[in-house]
Design a protein around this motif. Sequence first.
Motif, PDB file in Angstrom:
ATOM      1  N   VAL A   5     -42.827  -0.044   6.173  1.00 41.44           N
ATOM      2  CA  VAL A   5     -41.402  -0.707   5.988  1.00 41.44           C
ATOM      3  C   VAL A   5     -41.547  -2.094   6.469  1.00 41.44           C
ATOM      4  O   VAL A   5     -41.583  -2.357   7.595  1.00 41.44           O
ATOM      5  CB  VAL A   5     -40.380   0.143   6.942  1.00 41.44           C
ATOM      6  N   CYS A   6     -41.388  -3.089   5.654  1.00 41.42           N
ATOM      7  CA  CYS A   6     -41.695  -4.345   5.746  1.00 41.42           C
ATOM      8  C   CYS A   6     -40.078  -5.108   5.730  1.00 41.42           C
ATOM      9  O   CYS A   6     -39.326  -4.804   5.044  1.00 41.42           O
ATOM     10  CB  CYS A   6     -42.412  -4.851   4.454  1.00 41.42           C
ATOM     11  N   HIS A   7     -40.376  -6.307   6.344  1.00 40.65           N
ATOM     12  CA  HIS A   7     -38.998  -7.025   6.595  1.00 40.65           C
ATOM     13  C   HIS A   7     -38.618  -7.617   5.085  1.00 40.65           C
ATOM     14  O   HIS A   7     -37.339  -7.704   5.010  1.00 40.65           O
ATOM     15  CB  HIS A   7     -39.121  -8.121   7.454  1.00 40.65           C
ATOM     16  N   LEU A  11     -35.923  -5.309   3.839  1.00 41.56           N
ATOM     17  CA  LEU A  11     -34.611  -5.621   4.146  1.00 41.56           C
ATOM     18  C   LEU A  11     -33.772  -6.812   3.538  1.00 41.56           C
ATOM     19  O   LEU A  11     -32.660  -6.696   3.451  1.00 41.56           O
ATOM     20  CB  LEU A  11     -34.663  -5.556   5.789  1.00 41.56           C
ATOM     21  N   HIS A  12     -34.902  -7.821   3.498  1.00 32.90           N
ATOM     22  CA  HIS A  12     -34.377  -8.861   2.717  1.00 32.90           C
ATOM     23  C   HIS A  12     -33.826  -8.675   1.438  1.00 32.90           C
ATOM     24  O   HIS A  12     -32.595  -8.976   0.780  1.00 32.90           O
ATOM     25  CB  HIS A  12     -35.493  -9.938   2.455  1.00 32.90           C
ATOM     26  N   TYR A  13     -34.376  -7.662   0.676  1.00 33.16           N
ATOM     27  CA  TYR A  13     -33.749  -7.171  -0.670  1.00 33.16           C
ATOM     28  C   TYR A  13     -32.691  -6.653  -0.262  1.00 33.16           C
ATOM     29  O   TYR A  13     -31.631  -6.791  -1.475  1.00 33.16           O
ATOM     30  CB  TYR A  13     -34.930  -6.029  -1.398  1.00 33.16           C
ATOM     31  N   ARG A  14     -32.499  -5.553   0.424  1.00 33.35           N
ATOM     32  CA  ARG A  14     -31.117  -4.724   0.719  1.00 33.35           C
ATOM     33  C   ARG A  14     -30.021  -5.889   0.988  1.00 33.35           C
ATOM     34  O   ARG A  14     -28.943  -5.650   0.607  1.00 33.35           O
ATOM     35  CB  ARG A  14     -31.506  -3.794   1.893  1.00 33.35           C
ATOM     36  N   GLY A  62     -39.679  -0.533  -0.894  1.00 36.34           N
ATOM     37  CA  GLY A  62     -40.989  -0.231  -0.671  1.00 36.34           C
ATOM     38  C   GLY A  62     -42.088  -0.989  -1.512  1.00 36.34           C
ATOM     39  O   GLY A  62     -42.016  -0.897  -2.755  1.00 36.34           O
ATOM     40  N   HIS A  63     -43.004  -1.420  -0.891  1.00 38.27           N
ATOM     41  CA  HIS A  63     -44.105  -2.109  -1.614  1.00 38.27           C
ATOM     42  C   HIS A  63     -45.455  -2.211  -0.793  1.00 38.27           C
ATOM     43  O   HIS A  63     -46.383  -2.472  -1.381  1.00 38.27           O
ATOM     44  CB  HIS A  63     -43.759  -3.465  -1.768  1.00 38.27           C
ATOM     45  N   MET A  85     -36.686  -2.145  13.126  1.00 34.54           N
ATOM     46  CA  MET A  85     -37.288  -3.361  12.855  1.00 34.54           C
ATOM     47  C   MET A  85     -36.595  -4.512  13.313  1.00 34.54           C
ATOM     48  O   MET A  85     -37.221  -5.590  13.891  1.00 34.54           O
ATOM     49  CB  MET A  85     -37.888  -3.248  11.561  1.00 34.54           C
ATOM     50  N   ASP A  86     -35.393  -4.568  12.806  1.00 31.14           N
ATOM     51  CA  ASP A  86     -34.406  -5.842  13.058  1.00 31.14           C
ATOM     52  C   ASP A  86     -34.349  -6.080  14.842  1.00 31.14           C
ATOM     53  O   ASP A  86     -34.341  -7.208  14.960  1.00 31.14           O
ATOM     54  CB  ASP A  86     -33.159  -5.858  12.601  1.00 31.14           C
TER      55      ASP A  86
END
Length: 360
Positions: free
Chosen positions: A40-42, A45-48, A61-62, A348-349
């Motif tokens: 789970v990468c930040h 979250l930027h995309y969301r 996810g990537h 994460m945030d």
Amino acid sequence: MTNSRAVVARGKGEPVTVETIVVPDPGPGEAVVRVQACGVCHTDLHYREGGINDEFPFLLGHEAAGVVEAVGAGVTDVAEGDFVVLNWRAVCGSCRACRRGRPQYCFDTHNAAQPMTLADGTPLSPALGIGAFAERTLVHSGQCTKVDPAARPAVAGLLGCGVMAGIGSAINTGQVGRGDAVAVIGCGGVGAGAVAGANLAGAAEIIAVDTDATKLDWATELGATRTVDASRADTVEAVRELTGGNGADVVVEAVGRPETYTQAFYARDLAGTVVLVGVPTPEMQLELPLLDVFARGGALKSSWYGDCLPSRDFPMLVDLYLQGRLPLEKFVSEEISLDGVEHAFSRMDKGEVLRSVVVV
């Protein structure tokens, strides 16, 4: 085509949902990968949050590893059954960077041509061209990098983005050498990777800088020799004091803010190197005295994906991990299911985890 469960972001700021998506059979140059794990990468979250673009719905996810299930016509670099780490720099081989022998800067990287869709046929935008919070995903075959299958997927997949960006910022971009003094400002996932990279390169001093004591503890576990609590001390003065008054040979800025970049600029030694790997937002501006830029010499660099070449770097780093020389397992704070991604974003945030990893 096959149906798969996957994590989808339907609208800006909306909680993600786990839905059934349709994954096409691979076409020419494509591969279907059965995802085993995805960090789970930040960036997800930027995309969301709509911070990348507004091409909703996103398949998130990537940062993933898995096994190739099927390949399309003309694919020769990977085959069914290969264990791979997914990458978002599938080099084209023909752009001006590739033609000049610099494929790590490829300006025309490949993605799958066919879209994955929701059950109703709505096309999905896969994060960084991958979309791996899913049981299966469709990618370009060049996005699949074969590595030693002895590596745990939850660990190997982390090389797909943040950890590679950090390690590469130190080794590839900063060119940290044996005996160097290195400072890393910001010790989240990418900054912690820079600490690990500097340690791997043989740096004599690795100074971790952050305002969060937990992140400084993480950095210490990954090889930091000194720490600076930036909420209590002046970063520039502290780094200079810890380097005999000179400053660090290489300073990695892993925050992406003008204030911390300015600290990095002045915390380096004369003729030293600053590496920006933290990602700024569009409105940020930087102001530095041009005379200081000239007088201090050295190099000011930006690091894209750790300036990595996946086909070269992923197998090498996995081998170092298997030899016990690169402690990638220390980046994994928790293992979760697809249903846990929204909660992982929250953790994460808040800085509670180094990496949550979805195990599929």
